[in-house]
Motif scaffolding. Structure first.
Motif, PDB file in Angstrom:
ATOM      1  N   ASN A 144      -3.028  -5.961  -1.406  1.00  0.00           N
ATOM      2  CA  ASN A 144      -3.434  -4.714  -0.755  1.00  0.00           C
ATOM      3  C   ASN A 144      -4.490  -4.967   0.313  1.00  0.00           C
ATOM      4  OD1 ASN A 144      -5.488  -1.992  -1.238  1.00  0.00           O
ATOM      5  ND2 ASN A 144      -3.338  -1.661  -0.739  1.00  0.00           N
TER       6      ASN A 144
ATOM      7  N   HIS B 132       0.860  -1.183   0.000  1.00  0.00           N
ATOM      8  CA  HIS B 132       0.000   0.000   0.000  1.00  0.00           C
ATOM      9  C   HIS B 132       0.896   1.232   0.000  1.00  0.00           C
ATOM     10  CE1 HIS B 132      -3.843   2.054   0.758  1.00  0.00           C
ATOM     11  NE2 HIS B 132      -3.103   2.924   1.439  1.00  0.00           N
ATOM     12  N   SER B 133       0.672   2.106  -0.964  1.00  0.00           N
ATOM     13  CA  SER B 133       1.441   3.349  -1.034  1.00  0.00           C
ATOM     14  C   SER B 133       0.597   4.505  -0.527  1.00  0.00           C
ATOM     15  CB  SER B 133       1.877   3.617  -2.476  1.00  0.00           C
ATOM     16  OG  SER B 133       2.479   4.900  -2.571  1.00  0.00           O
TER      17      SER B 133
ATOM     18  N   LEU C 293      -0.783   6.981  -3.204  1.00  0.00           N
ATOM     19  CA  LEU C 293      -1.845   6.592  -4.125  1.00  0.00           C
ATOM     20  C   LEU C 293      -3.171   6.533  -3.383  1.00  0.00           C
ATOM     21  CD1 LEU C 293      -0.028   3.613  -5.924  1.00  0.00           C
ATOM     22  CD2 LEU C 293      -0.284   5.964  -6.772  1.00  0.00           C
TER      23      LEU C 293
ATOM     24  N   VAL D  66       7.027   1.593   0.691  1.00  0.00           N
ATOM     25  CA  VAL D  66       6.179   0.421   0.457  1.00  0.00           C
ATOM     26  C   VAL D  66       7.005  -0.836   0.720  1.00  0.00           C
ATOM     27  CG1 VAL D  66       4.715  -0.784  -1.208  1.00  0.00           C
ATOM     28  CG2 VAL D  66       4.862   1.714  -1.272  1.00  0.00           C
TER      29      VAL D  66
ATOM     30  N   GLU E 289      -6.424   3.312  -6.427  1.00  0.00           N
ATOM     31  CA  GLU E 289      -5.177   3.069  -7.176  1.00  0.00           C
ATOM     32  C   GLU E 289      -4.367   1.941  -6.537  1.00  0.00           C
ATOM     33  OE1 GLU E 289      -3.966   7.407  -8.999  1.00  0.00           O
ATOM     34  OE2 GLU E 289      -3.913   7.171  -6.820  1.00  0.00           O
ATOM     35  N   ASN E 290      -4.308   1.911  -5.205  1.00  0.00           N
ATOM     36  CA  ASN E 290      -3.598   0.840  -4.503  1.00  0.00           C
ATOM     37  C   ASN E 290      -4.235  -0.516  -4.802  1.00  0.00           C
ATOM     38  OD1 ASN E 290      -1.294   1.550  -2.615  1.00  0.00           O
ATOM     39  ND2 ASN E 290      -2.741   3.179  -2.127  1.00  0.00           N
ATOM     40  N   GLN E 291      -5.551  -0.573  -4.754  1.00  0.00           N
ATOM     41  CA  GLN E 291      -6.250  -1.831  -5.018  1.00  0.00           C
ATOM     42  C   GLN E 291      -5.991  -2.307  -6.444  1.00  0.00           C
ATOM     43  OE1 GLN E 291      -7.861  -4.041  -3.042  1.00  0.00           O
ATOM     44  NE2 GLN E 291      -7.986  -5.269  -4.884  1.00  0.00           N
TER      45      GLN E 291
ATOM     46  N   PHE F 192      -1.979  -3.262  -6.566  1.00  0.00           N
ATOM     47  CA  PHE F 192      -1.483  -4.353  -5.734  1.00  0.00           C
ATOM     48  C   PHE F 192      -2.453  -5.536  -5.594  1.00  0.00           C
ATOM     49  CE2 PHE F 192       0.829  -0.588  -3.875  1.00  0.00           C
ATOM     50  CZ  PHE F 192       2.070  -0.923  -4.394  1.00  0.00           C
TER      51      PHE F 192
ATOM     52  N   ASP G 226      -6.870   4.849  -2.395  1.00  0.00           N
ATOM     53  CA  ASP G 226      -7.243   3.467  -2.080  1.00  0.00           C
ATOM     54  C   ASP G 226      -7.575   2.699  -3.353  1.00  0.00           C
ATOM     55  OD1 ASP G 226      -6.823   3.836   0.603  1.00  0.00           O
ATOM     56  OD2 ASP G 226      -8.945   4.121   1.099  1.00  0.00           O
TER      57      ASP G 226
END
Length: 153
Positions: free
Chosen positions: A46, A29-30, A33, A106, A37-39, A42, A35
């Motif tokens: 994530n 999780h960055s 980004l 990350v 974009e993370n999903q 990753f 939520d």
């Protein structure tokens, strides 16, 4: 009298590798980004509750074989350094919550390899550390040799 293979002979170089394994969990999780974009980036890694790995780490050092001791490094010393640099900070930890390094970094395997490299560098003689190889799984492996960037062409 010089030891066998001593100063009168050629300088012998060798690489020495030692392995350790540790278990840790993390969440890819960055903070930079959203939520969404993370999903998207990753996927299942994530998961808000994280997931775990049984990491294997190979540390390779290199240098001259000492003609008196016959060693590049005393393995007892290398074992101690790896305990301090890898096992104590990472084993059975939540990388994102228990390891300050990953507060804004990350916790990818690439960054775990960099973390290990930097921790070992503090303990080894300059120029001794050759390679850190981190197995996140049998199929996902990262090798780091201390590179900071690609050379400009």
């Amino acid at each position: 009298m010089a030891p066998p293979g001593g100063s009168a002979g050629p300088t012998r170089l060798a690489k020495v590798c030692r392995c350790v394994s540790f278990s840790a969990c993390h969440r890819l999780h960055s903070k930079f980004l959203s939520d969404e974009e993370n999903q998207k980036l990753f996927g299942k890694c994530n998961n808000p509750n994280g997931h775990g790995h049984n990491y294997k780490v190979e540390v390779t050092v290199h240098g001259k074989i000492d003609p008196t001791t016959g060693m590049v490094i005393n393995l007892t010393d290398l074992k101690k350094y790896m305990e301090e640099a890898i096992m104590q900070p990472l084993d059975h930890k939540n990388l994102d919550k228990d390891v300050p390094y990953f507060t804004n970094v990350v916790s990818t395997t690439e960054n775990v390899a960099v973390f290990i490299w930097e921790n070992l560098q503090k303990r080894l003689l300059d120029g001794t550390l050759y390679k850190v190889k981190v197995y996140e799984t049998d199929k996902n492996i990262v090798v780091y040799k201390g590179e900071l960037s690609f050379p400009q062409s």
